[in-house]
Motif scaffolding. Structure first.
Motif, short mmCIF file in Angstrom:
data_model
loop_
_atom_site.label_atom_id
_atom_site.label_comp_id
_atom_site.label_asym_id
_atom_site.label_seq_id
_atom_site.Cartn_x
_atom_site.Cartn_y
_atom_site.Cartn_z
N UNK A 82 0.84 -1.18 0.00
CA UNK A 82 0.00 0.00 0.00
C UNK A 82 0.89 1.25 0.00
N UNK A 83 0.65 2.12 -0.93
CA UNK A 83 1.58 3.25 -1.13
C UNK A 83 1.45 4.33 -0.05
N UNK A 84 0.33 4.38 0.61
CA UNK A 84 0.15 5.45 1.59
C UNK A 84 0.66 5.12 2.98
N UNK A 85 1.17 3.94 3.13
CA UNK A 85 1.57 3.54 4.49
C UNK A 85 2.96 4.06 4.81
N UNK A 86 3.23 4.04 6.11
CA UNK A 86 4.51 4.51 6.60
C UNK A 86 5.45 3.35 6.86
N UNK A 87 6.73 3.69 6.95
CA UNK A 87 7.68 2.70 7.44
C UNK A 87 8.29 3.25 8.74
N UNK A 88 8.56 2.35 9.68
CA UNK A 88 9.15 2.82 10.94
C UNK A 88 10.63 3.15 10.71
N UNK A 89 11.16 3.96 11.56
CA UNK A 89 12.59 4.22 11.48
C UNK A 89 13.33 2.96 11.93
N UNK A 90 14.43 2.67 11.29
CA UNK A 90 15.22 1.50 11.69
C UNK A 90 15.93 1.80 13.01
N UNK A 91 16.03 0.78 13.81
CA UNK A 91 16.70 0.94 15.10
C UNK A 91 18.13 1.45 14.90
N UNK A 127 13.78 2.71 20.15
CA UNK A 127 14.10 3.70 19.13
C UNK A 127 13.19 3.64 17.91
N UNK A 128 12.82 2.45 17.52
CA UNK A 128 12.04 2.30 16.28
C UNK A 128 10.59 2.76 16.40
N UNK A 129 10.18 3.13 17.64
CA UNK A 129 8.79 3.59 17.82
C UNK A 129 8.67 5.11 17.73
N UNK A 130 9.82 5.81 17.68
CA UNK A 130 9.78 7.27 17.81
C UNK A 130 9.26 7.94 16.53
N UNK A 131 9.76 7.48 15.39
CA UNK A 131 9.41 8.13 14.12
C UNK A 131 8.85 7.12 13.12
N UNK A 132 8.11 7.65 12.18
CA UNK A 132 7.83 6.88 10.97
C UNK A 132 7.95 7.84 9.79
N UNK A 133 8.09 7.25 8.63
CA UNK A 133 8.33 8.07 7.44
C UNK A 133 7.45 7.58 6.31
N UNK A 134 6.87 8.54 5.59
CA UNK A 134 6.17 8.19 4.36
C UNK A 134 6.68 9.15 3.29
N UNK A 135 7.54 8.61 2.42
CA UNK A 135 8.20 9.43 1.42
C UNK A 135 8.88 10.64 2.08
N UNK A 136 8.44 11.84 1.77
CA UNK A 136 9.17 12.99 2.32
C UNK A 136 8.49 13.57 3.57
N UNK A 137 7.72 12.74 4.24
CA UNK A 137 7.09 13.19 5.49
C UNK A 137 7.62 12.36 6.65
N UNK A 138 8.09 13.08 7.68
CA UNK A 138 8.59 12.41 8.89
C UNK A 138 7.59 12.68 10.01
#
Lengths: 649, 649
Positions: B2-11, B422-433
């Motif tokens: 799904x293109x609108x989903x986020x990915x978590x920041x890597x630890x 650490x991996x729970x702090x941020x997520x990213x979707x393309x150019x949005x943090x």
């Protein structure tokens, strides 16, 4: 025998004609006893089978078959026989008496050569007598059969049942007792101890009193033989079935807190009081005082119910009285009535009668439906059916009365209580007559060899005006003591219409010692306003909550009158609680109305938690006596302890 | 995908330097992981034995002996390996890595010819593979080993563990699946479903994603094979171990209410969210929405704890949230965090992050002691030790944290959570943090092929001022979204010292889309007053009560600060609740003081019930964060929901 103790009035000497109770006593005679007879014979569709009469037939060799039911199934027959015997006194019935005679025949046939008599151990487990004192209930069943035999003898004058039981007790006496060579055992479930005192009173045979004494004295000596039985600990083998469960954790005179299985405890304490009275053994008194205090000021629900935990049907710790998980077995409330009466006979102090009355009108009476055919085993103080039916720790709670139980101790127990209610009204000590309960009745006493009749009339518990008229052959000096209930804050006493300004109150009884003449009229007026009851602060479940009481009756909110969401009702500061007699509700009932705030089921509220208070609206509430709940549509919410409105924060 | 989903920041891309969390993460590395390694090797005196490593040795043929422990004992090793892997990222340790390499060797040796790997079924029950899906936990253990292998691979770059698990999964895939000839089974305890998605992400092998999909799609189809297993219903064979216990009562997409075993439910819902994200299968979304709503607005404790019933560790019915009998297993709170993160990745809405934060700082963190060596399995909201230790229905409640458990799921679970925080702090979707948690840290992102560094600094959760500074190579346009927590009613945002008057708030996030330059400074100020929390009126246990919250932290009263009798504390209308940082309490803690009324333990009050109110006096109270309770003297009373003072009646 201790010379200062009282004797209860004999059931034969009192006739109840009370709006509240007469219909119930009649119901026991006309509906409950026939109904329970059918239950014992397994002829009720949909009810759990009893097999209790079949078991006697099998043990008697009349039919072939397998024993079925609890190991103490015999006691259901015994309690029914006892209830039926009391009922015969009030409602003579040759048909009922003929059935009972047949049961006695059957019991006699089941009795073994050596006197032994227990259908489970005869039919299902021969050769295993006295191997399971922890849970075998042999002596317990014997006790109930003894009580039945004494009641049957008293009602009918027939000796056969009494003789059967004397033979059985003689055999028991040959097996166990303090003498060398006899086994040092006693029953895991007390009952025979108090029954033997009754057998002694009925027969005058002191050996029965001595056997009772032995059982009570032996109990709790350490090390305890019960622990060596493979059955000890029940199937659960957990700490809840320890020695305290059987009140065998220490010698009974050293016990100061009510512990273990509540019904067992009540029967033991009753026997201790009996022995104190019959033998004059004052060494029981200190323990009884402490046990009474602990039971009634730390471990008793406001309904007079006992037992805070379903698992092991036990007492827990002081002030632990959860409303939704209460066990409050009907039999435990009845046991408390038995004990309270015996304490009264030792020492007529109002506090005993107050508890007796509390249990009678609330926690015991709630056990039976208005039609007498359905029973609560467990009498909780808060029922939310959705929760009660969906929480493991509420599994013991039924949301409606049941027709019969596989373990059917409660139905015949409530029957025998109501059928013998007359004997709880008065007690006598020489020329003093004590009135403990206000139940319209005619009672007959022998005072100094002369007959005195006391007629009580009232609309109790709905109204607090009690008229008492005396019939004496010639003027006679005696004492009449009338209980001023602990719940009553304003009362008045008049003799022949003349208000008495100075009253002698002794231990909560207004004592009238004078020379009485025929037709003397005493009028006791007990103010009966609606009262708000608070629980001791250590009862954490009731912090911020109150109960509604009027006279001896504890009230409750029921869904039938108030809709769902009773836990959200909050009584207002100006609750305007008002009592009104509703002629059409059941057999006529005082209902209480008032004003409350209510969250309205939280309808439309989405947040599970929020910073602002949820809005509450006004709600008119209606309370009914607790004992009546669950007599309308099934699956009702019910609540005794209602929240108070609180301050904003 | 799904293109609108986020990915978590890597630890690997985040380094935490936070007053609150760094010491805990260090504690996990320096104390907890070594301690738990000892526990797994049975070298801790007084702790319950684990035998988990021994079991692998036995299965590997290294030593002879009998399997010991739960059937899912392997998962303790797996969760430890996973936690240790995360820890290695932050605290590289050749010594720890060497130990882990040895464990991987051992696991490899225990693996069977055909790839099968489970010490219980290898050593204790050979020939019985896949015969007890209800309670055998084979696939559950496989799932945890997969998660460990993925984490270990990510931390060390070593493939061996991953290869072992791929071989095992290939074998599993050959036995079960949607294809003809394969068995249509799945695990009674979900876990492998989410693990397989991680394995797919780590290896790119779509067959693992398809196997996860199969397990989730097959679950709940009727008739259900679980019911035909002799083990179904557990040893209790009661309704609490029904299909709903396993979330197998209906196909998962039809499930709308959180049912059954809480941890199982959380792992299933997490896997559903994973699959929705990875496969773009939107048919999960409606069910996930309803399940989320039901879980968090009907069945969640204020601490983020889940599970209202000890027996079967289950959810019960809506709004049934008793405080003293809560189950609120540490693992369930952690499971809720897992699920919340996955919901956030599907759709970054504040409500998910609010729940994640609630569970993290309260119901999960309470599971571990300040020294990292003692654990709560059950995290109730009210503990009166005398009651908890003396009521059958509170048997699951421990009054102090334990060293280790025979069923030790929670200790390594909390370790892996904290070590991977650490991996729970941020997520990213393309150019949005998106910033979900406020934890001081340096994080690195790749936005449109360029490296962006974000440095967060704060004294959270004690203070609500958060400074964020950016490092960019050259000016760059991207979106920074900062969560405005649901608990915050007043906040301010400034960029380079300039207060922003107009904010774009989307689903609870302040969205800043602009061209950023190096050293841009954002200051988010979250007002953090002491708040009074009310529960939904249908939570009957909390009627007339409030909880104290400040920032994300739920507070409690503890005996160590307030003495016994906490249930008798009633917060005044003018409670004067004030927060103060106490540098000396633990590692520095904000405590809250205020004024209350108090019954004083009812000392001297004799009546269990009375018409008048019992007197209350003033009491100064002190509250500490809930997660800290039980870290001082053992056997303390503790209370989250405090009574309000009420109106006289």
């Amino acid at each position: 025998m201790n010379r200062n103790t009282h004797k209860p009035i004999l059931l034969q000497n009192v006739r109840i004609h009370d709006r509240f109770w007469s219909r119930r006593i009649k119901l026991i005679a006309e509906e409950v006893i026939p109904y329970q007879w059918e239950a014992l014979n397994d002829t009720i569709d949909g009810a759990e089978p009893s097999h209790a009469i079949e078991n006697f037939r099998i043990a008697a060799g009349e039919i072939r078959g397998d024993f079925y039911g609890m190991v103490f199934q015999d006691s259901d027959v015994a309690k029914w026989m006892e209830a039926a015997s009391y009922s015969l006194v009030t409602y003579p019935s040759s048909k009922l008496e003929a059935i009972m005679d047949e049961v006695v025949e059957l019991i006699g046939k089941a009795q073994q050569e050596d006197g032994y008599l227990n259908t489970y151990f005869i039919a299902a487990n021969p050769g295993e007598r006295w191997t399971d004192l922890s849970f075998g209930h042999e002596l317990y069943c014997a006790g109930h059969l003894i009580e039945a035999a004494v009641a049957y003898n008293s009602a009918t004058g027939k000796r056969k049942f009494l003789d059967i039981m004397c033979r059985y007790v003689d055999y028991i006496d040959s097996v166990m007792g303090p003498e060398e060579g006899k086994r040092k055992i006693y029953c895991g479930h007390e009952e025979i101890e108090l029954a033997l005192v009754r057998l002694y009173k009925a027969t005058g045979e002191e050996q029965y009193l001595r056997l009772s004494q032995y059982f009570v004295d032996e109990r709790g000596k350490q090390p305890c033989f019960l622990q060596n039985e493979p059955t000890f600990g029940n199937i659960y083998k957990d700490k809840w079935f320890d020695l305290a469960y059987h009140q065998a954790h220490m010698p009974v005179r050293e016990q100061t807190t009510a512990e273990g299985h509540s019904v067992r405890a009540m029967y033991l304490y009753s026997a201790m009081a009996d022995l104190a009275r019959e033998t004059g053994d004052d060494s029981f008194l200190a323990a009884l005082d402490k046990l009474w205090d602990n039971t009634t000021t730390r471990k008793m629900y406001i309904t007079g119910g006992l037992g805070s935990q379903g698992h092991a049907e036990r007492f827990t710790v002081d002030y632990d009285l959860p409303n939704d998980r209460a066990y409050t077995e009907t039999c435990a409330a009845i046991g408390l009535i038995f004990w309270a009466q015996r304490m009264l006979l030792l020492n007529p102090d109002r506090r005993y009668a107050d508890v007796l009355e509390r249990s009678l009108y609330n926690g015991a009476l709630s056990g039976i439906s208005m039609d007498g055919k359905r029973y609560f085993y467990v009498n909780p103080l808060e029922v939310i059916p959705e929760v009660a039916m969906n929480r493991y720790d509420c599994e013991h709670v039924k949301t409606e009365r049941q027709e019969w139980f596989g373990c059917a101790c409660c139905p015949p127990n409530i029957a025998r209580l109501v059928a013998s209610l007359g004997q709880y009204i008065y007690s006598q000590q020489e020329s003093a007559i004590y009135t403990h309960l206000y139940i319209s009745s005619n009672a007959q006493f022998d005072i100094d060899g002369k007959t005195v009749m006391i007629k009580q009339s009232s609309n109790y518990p709905w109204d607090g005006t009690i008229s008492i008229s005396l019939t004496v052959a010639e003027k006679q000096k005696f004492t009449l003591a009338l209980r001023v209930p602990g719940w009553c804050r304003q009362y008045q006493l008049a003799v022949n219409g003349e208000k008495m300004d100075f009253l002698t109150i002794e231990d909560g009884y207004a004592v009238l010692s004078r020379e009485w003449i025929d037709n003397d009229e005493i009028t006791l007026t007990l103010a009966m306003p609606v009262e708000i009851v608070h629980a001791h602060p250590r009862v954490r479940e009731n912090i911020g909550k109150v109960a509604i009481q009027r006279g001896p009756l504890i009230y409750c909110l029921e869904e039938a009158d108030n809709g769902k969401g009773l836990a959200e009702v909050m009584l207002e500061t100006n609750a305007g609680l008002a009592a009104k007699f509703d002629e059409d509700l059941f057999d006529g009932t005082v209902v209480i109305t008032g004003n409350a705030k209510w969250y309205g089921g939280g309808i439309g509220e989405k947040h599970l938690y929020q910073f602002g208070e949820y809005p509450a609206k006004h709600k008119a509430i209606k309370a009914i006596p607790y004992y009546l709940w669950g007599n309308r549509q099934p699956g009702n919410e019910m609540l005794v302890w209602v929240s108070k409105a609180f301050r904003p924060i």
